[in-house]
Design an enzyme around this catalytic site. Structure first.
Site, PDB file in Angstrom:
ATOM      1  N   CYS A  84      14.940  22.591 -21.135  1.00 18.86           N
ATOM      2  CA  CYS A  84      16.515  22.512 -21.708  1.00 18.86           C
ATOM      3  C   CYS A  84      17.015  22.737 -20.333  1.00 18.86           C
ATOM      4  CB  CYS A  84      16.725  23.036 -22.921  1.00 18.86           C
ATOM      5  SG  CYS A  84      16.082  22.527 -24.160  1.00 18.86           S
ATOM      6  N   LYS A 116      13.248  37.891 -29.753  1.00 21.11           N
ATOM      7  CA  LYS A 116      13.820  37.230 -30.565  1.00 21.11           C
ATOM      8  C   LYS A 116      13.405  36.622 -31.912  1.00 21.11           C
ATOM      9  CE  LYS A 116      15.234  33.258 -26.796  1.00 21.11           C
ATOM     10  NZ  LYS A 116      14.362  31.869 -26.472  1.00 21.11           N
ATOM     11  N   CYS A 147      18.985  24.202  -3.400  1.00 22.88           N
ATOM     12  CA  CYS A 147      18.646  23.859  -4.408  1.00 22.88           C
ATOM     13  C   CYS A 147      19.148  25.051  -5.562  1.00 22.88           C
ATOM     14  CB  CYS A 147      17.659  22.403  -4.461  1.00 22.88           C
ATOM     15  SG  CYS A 147      16.004  23.890  -4.450  1.00 22.88           S
TER      16      CYS A 147
END
Ligand SMILES: [Zn+2]
Length: 484
Positions: free
Chosen positions: A258, A144, A438
């Site tokens: 997030c 990044k 899940c």
């Protein structure tokens, strides 16, 4: 297995080669940029020269190109030539080049911050692209910090940008923050927030902190000291440091992420832009009253409201920024924030092994059952209760996004009262296994335990859980299942 090992080794080797080449690229680009800069003489390098009696006088340190380039902000009395000079002469670190860091760094680069350091140890993932606007599809799986550096160089080739593809640690953090005028905390975890908070308090560097989750964003300025501000030498501390406001890490369930809770792209975009604005004001020497010092801005995108709340004042006894004791040591932040381990690393173990089923075994079990059902169908026997029951406990939004065919949705947050009772009835009536699932295999264990506690002893044996959740299912069984 051998093939997997060989491939992993080859990929590791390729990554190293890539890293070496990226470093060489940075070095060459920097060299090229420096050589270009040397050739520009702000006054004499005009396209033509005229015999002119009056010579141009530049009333500051800024060359012609800088005045032209930054003219729209220099025009403002709030910035002016003096403010621009300070902007051009300052060094700012952006820690975390994600949803907050990308817009913040873009505006800092565009405004002409002379030296920008981009810190991120992560690689670009496809789920980042909806908000991390300096990275593109071409940058997937690259560093990044490197990807953002390349984008920023396209925005402004006149400034220095240094990518720092590393995790910040107690060993390297002081070297970074002590050399900067301002640090932007655009990180996504509590340990980094404490590390930066303490390091900035120690180094007397202003920390502009932002955060964004779901539809809400926050912004504040920590460790603002007037010593740092040349205009107000006589005053000292003016605001709290991070630890003054948050002496101990919040409990795990209070910290969202997030990746677990989601975030609307423009929310970090908005907060990142505001962080850049505060950083520019700090380097221009704005007084504390005009900065978010001792106050926190809270932005709610749902109703587009901005609120400002007062933060608790600086604690004179604070271990990080107290003047009485100048000696402060950085600590083991991972240990201090152990409760907040990244959710990927966090694995519950509530159920015994015999009640946990791997993705591969579940696939085999479901296939066997389907074959059996084909046989039963030919014999015209039909009983729904002999099917295994797949209970997906993710939120309704996640379930709508993707789910295993034939599963039912019982979101874990709603598993009480009537809803729980109806699920218990289904489990009791079922003559086959009931498998909870899940996303990662933690919530499913909690849900299974809730059912085990209430369903009755004779039914407990049926209750199972998909180990590692749907991530494991996607990895080992169904490659078409989206991983998010
Ligand atoms: Zn403090």
């Amino acid at each position: 297995m051998e093939r997997i090992d060989t491939l992993e080794e080859e990929i590791a080797e390729l990554r190293n080669t890539l890293l070496a080449k990226e470093k060489e690229l940075i070095r060459l680009k920097k060299k090229w940029a420096d050589s270009q800069r040397k050739h520009i003489d702000p006054v004499n390098d005009l396209p033509f020269k005229m015999n002119f009696n009056h010579s141009t006088k530049l009333r500051g340190k800024l060359p012609k190109w800088a005045i032209e380039r930054y003219s729209r902000q220099i025009l403002l009395p709030e910035i002016g030539i003096q403010g621009q000079e300070r902007i051009c002469a300052s060094r700012v670190a952006v820690v975390g080049v994600g949803g907050l860091g990308c817009p913040a760094a873009a505006y800092l680069a565009a405004a002409g911050i002379g030296d920008i350091v981009l810190v991120d140890h992560d690689r670009v993932a496809v789920s980042n692209l909806h908000r991390q606007i300096l990275h593109t599809e071409e940058d997937l799986d690259t560093n990044k910090s490197m990807s953002a550096t390349e984008s920023l160089r396209k925005i402004n080739s006149r400034i220095n940008i240094t990518p720092y593809h590393r995790t910040l640690t107690t060993e390297n953090v002081m070297g970074l923050v002590a050399r900067c005028n301002v640090v932007l905390d655009c990180s996504d975890n509590v340990a980094t927030r404490y590390l930066l908070g303490d390091a900035c308090a120690l180094a007397k560097t202003v920390l502009v902190s932002g955060s964004a989750l779901k539809m809400e964003g926050q912004l504040t300025v920590y460790s603002y000291r007037a010593e740092n501000n040349k205009n107000e030498k006589d005053l000292s501390y003016r605001g709290p440091c991070y630890r003054c406001v948050f002496p101990t890490p919040p409990p795990l369930e209070a910290v969202g992420s997030c990746s677990a809770n989601g975030v609307a792209g423009p929310v970090p975009g908005m907060i990142g832009c505001l962080q850049a604005m505060e950083a520019l004001k700090v380097v221009m020497g704005y007084p504390y009253e005009k900065l978010m010092v001792g106050r926190m801005l809270i932005f709610d995108a749902e109703d587009m409201s901005f609120r400002t709340v007062k933060l608790r004042p600086r604690n004179p006894e604070c271990r990080s920024c107290s003047t009485t004791d100048n000696f402060m040591e950085l600590m083991d932040y991972d240990n201090f924030c152990s409760e907040q381990k990244r959710e990927e690393e966090f694995e519950l173990k509530l159920l015994p092994d015999e009640q946990r089923i791997s993705a591969q075994d579940l696939a085999i079990f479901l296939n066997q059952h389907q074959r059996q059902m084909g046989y039963e169908k030919r014999k015209k026997r039909k009983d729904k209760n002999t099917h295994p029951l797949l209970v997906d406990v993710r939120s309704a939004e996640e379930y709508k996004m993707c789910s295993i065919d034939g599963s039912v949705n019982y979101p874990i947050n709603e598993l009480s009262g009537e809803k729980l009772e109806s699920l218990l009835e289904m489990v009791r009536a079922r003559n086959n296994d009931v498998i909870f699932m899940c996303r990662r295999g933690n919530d499913s264990q909690i849900a299974a335990t809730t059912v085990i506690d209430a369903v009755g002893a004779q039914h407990i044996g049926k209750v199972k859980e998909l180990r590692g959740g749907l991530h494991e299912w996607a990895r080992h069984v169904d490659h078409y299942f989206p991983v998010y």
